[in-house]
Design an enzyme around this catalytic site. Structure first.
Site, mmCIF file in Angstrom:
data_model
loop_
_atom_site.group_PDB
_atom_site.id
_atom_site.type_symbol
_atom_site.label_atom_id
_atom_site.label_comp_id
_atom_site.label_asym_id
_atom_site.label_seq_id
_atom_site.Cartn_x
_atom_site.Cartn_y
_atom_site.Cartn_z
ATOM 1 N N ALA A 130 0.834 -1.207 0.000
ATOM 2 C CA ALA A 130 0.000 0.000 0.000
ATOM 3 C C ALA A 130 0.869 1.258 0.000
ATOM 4 O O ALA A 130 0.585 2.229 -0.725
ATOM 5 C CB ALA A 130 -0.915 -0.014 1.221
ATOM 6 N N HIS A 131 1.937 1.260 0.786
ATOM 7 C CA HIS A 131 2.803 2.443 0.841
ATOM 8 C C HIS A 131 3.538 2.651 -0.484
ATOM 9 O O HIS A 131 3.699 3.775 -0.956
ATOM 10 C CB HIS A 131 3.777 2.341 2.017
ATOM 11 C CG HIS A 131 3.157 2.776 3.307
ATOM 12 N ND1 HIS A 131 2.272 1.989 4.009
ATOM 13 C CD2 HIS A 131 3.244 3.945 3.999
ATOM 14 C CE1 HIS A 131 1.859 2.642 5.083
ATOM 15 N NE2 HIS A 131 2.429 3.835 5.100
ATOM 16 N N LYS A 132 3.966 1.566 -1.070
ATOM 17 C CA LYS A 132 4.648 1.657 -2.375
ATOM 18 C C LYS A 132 3.687 2.278 -3.398
ATOM 19 O O LYS A 132 4.052 3.189 -4.141
ATOM 20 C CB LYS A 132 5.070 0.246 -2.797
ATOM 21 C CG LYS A 132 5.940 0.171 -4.022
ATOM 22 C CD LYS A 132 6.576 -1.219 -4.115
ATOM 23 C CE LYS A 132 7.489 -1.345 -5.322
ATOM 24 N NZ LYS A 132 6.761 -1.459 -6.584
#
Lengths: 194, 288
Positions: A35-37
């Site tokens: 999700a952060h990527k």
């Protein structure tokens, strides 16, 4: 004990100090590695209204789907946050996030981002899976479930009285850094290393 | 008695409830933290979580760990039926959400989805001259496994020589490096001597001792007491927020080593110290 409810203003966040105990209520969003990527590389717009003045939770929950299709969190403690260090500051500033919940603390790059954009790092109690799942009163929505799987999807949840401690504030201070320095000094004394 | 059902119940008990000695240690740690401190708040949350998990029969922690079994069976007992029962029970426990799927193939990155795989669950079999079968299970969390460490003495960085003071020094170093990342306050298992693999095995098996149960060897019992006191002077505290309790207990054991080697293995387990045992004799099961 300080009670906070999302959406949280920048002023409220900047008043928090290291070691403050907080009970958080309102809508928050889980996000971890994939999700952060995605948030940094693709900056999806659907997240903007969800994350604005809200909080991201580093969590890979155990989730149960009921027979009517609705979802329920079964066990949902925090995961180790430092893996998101390369992304966190950019995510916080891009989406106007006011807080990040996880465990273990984060590094200097995140500390600088929290200070610059007005956010804090909240530490949840590692291992308190059942208690935190019981604080999740409603699963409102889920995004990227197909692509990322249960632990890594964006779960939009409503929490009530989620117990947290502020361990990195919006002034660039980190409790983790302080404890590391103090415990290193204590260990050197125990070992007579001066 | 259906063996699979018996194992399923053992897994459920381990995932959703702590042994009384562990819960007592957590309660005592809570009482030793300053009222109103972040450390006291953490301990209060931990105790409340333990209570809710037991009542709801849901996992204490969402990381339900790796399954490690230690089985002592009578002469003439056979391993394959026990292994099959464990595998069936692990699969069913995953379906019932007592366990999170935690077996990942390191080559493909694929999670098997049922906690079964190569060496998963991991089973230590041992034959003994008693009529009963004893089964001990540990659910070993991944975050705390990551902060374990192995040293070979001498270790110059902390002036650790090949003696018990050297052992003491590297244990302090390992716990310092772990900070709160193993979900402190934790329990420390120490394996002294042996080879690289047996030193870690010995350190982990110590976790079946009761909290407060000292080594029968006086010099090791003394080391355990000294280390518990010294490690708690580091001030890392619950979750690494600072405080009086960094470790809840220390267990050490030693085995003969090769003249050229001197390994010290340190295994860390989180406060969610999940281990349960049961005994089977004449088809009757007793859970601890």
């Amino acid at each position: 004990m300080i009670e906070l409810e999302t959406p949280i203003s920048e002023k409220q966040i900047r008043e928090l100090k290291l070691g403050d105990s907080v009970l958080l209520s309102g809508t928050i969003v889980t996000a971890r590695d994939q999700a952060h990527k995605l948030m940094v590389e693709e900056k999806p717009d659907f997240l903007r209204p969800l994350l604005k003045e809200s909080v991201i939770y580093h969590c890979g929950p155990v989730v149960k789907q009921e027979s009517d299709g609705s979802w329920r969190f079964v066990s949902a403690g925090p995961t180790t946050s430092i893996r998101e260090e390369p992304y966190q500051a950019d995510v916080v500033c891009e989406y106007n996030v006011r807080g990040v919940i996880g465990k273990g603390g984060m590094g200097d790059h995140t500390a600088e981002g929290l200070q610059r954009c007005g956010a804090v790092y909240f530490h949840a109690v590692g291992g308190a899976g059942t208690l935190i799942a019981n604080a999740v009163v409603n699963v409102l929505d889920v995004h990227y479930l197909e692509e990322f799987g249960t632990p890594e999807a964006f779960w939009v949840i409503r929490v009530q009285d989620f117990p947290l401690v502020v361990t990195m504030d919006a002034a660039g201070n980190s409790l983790h850094k302080r404890i590391r320095e103090a415990s290193t000094a204590a260990a050197r004394t125990l070992m007579g290393l001066g | 008695m259906v063996l699979e059902q018996v194992f399923l119940e053992l897994i459920r008990r381990a995932a959703v409830d702590l042994s009384p000695d562990v819960e007592t240690a957590l309660r005592s740690a809570h009482d030793h933290e300053a009222a109103g401190s972040p450390a006291a708040a953490v301990m209060k949350t931990i105790l409340e979580n333990v209570r809710q998990a037991r009542e709801n029969s849901t996992p204490i922690c969402q990381d339900t760990g790796s399954l490690v079994f230690y089985i002592d069976h009578p002469l003439g007992g056979t391993e394959p039926p026990l292994r099959r029962a464990i595998e069936a029970a692990a699969e069913e426990a995953t379906k019932r959400q007592y366990l999170r799927p935690n077996a990942v193939d390191p080559l493909s990155g694929r999670n098997s989805g049922n906690n079964l795989g190569v060496n998963a669950p991991h089973i230590h079999f041992h034959q003994w001259e008693k009529p009963e079968t004893r089964i001990r299970l540990m659910l070993k969390g991944g975050g705390s496994e990551n902060v374990g460490a192995q040293y070979k003495l001498p270790h110059a960085a902390v002036k650790a020589g090949r003696d018990l003071d050297g052992v003491r020094r590297v244990v302090i170093d390992a716990v310092l490096n772990a900070q709160g990342l193993g979900c402190a306050p934790g329990f420390i298992g120490i394996g002294i001597g042996g080879s690289r693999d047996t030193a870690y095995t010995l350190s982990k098996e110590q976790f079946f001792r009761r909290v407060g149960e000292r080594s029968p060897r006086p010099e090791l019992a003394e080391l355990e007491i000294q280390l518990k006191e010294e490690l708690n002077r580091l001030g890392i505290g619950p979750m690494g927020f600072g405080g009086a309790t960094t470790v809840l207990d220390v267990f050490a054991d030693a085995q003969h080593r090769h003249p050229a080697t001197f390994f010290v293995s340190i295994t860390y387990t989180c406060w969610a110290f999940r281990r349960k045992s049961m005994t089977i004799i004449n088809g009757e099961v007793t859970y601890d």
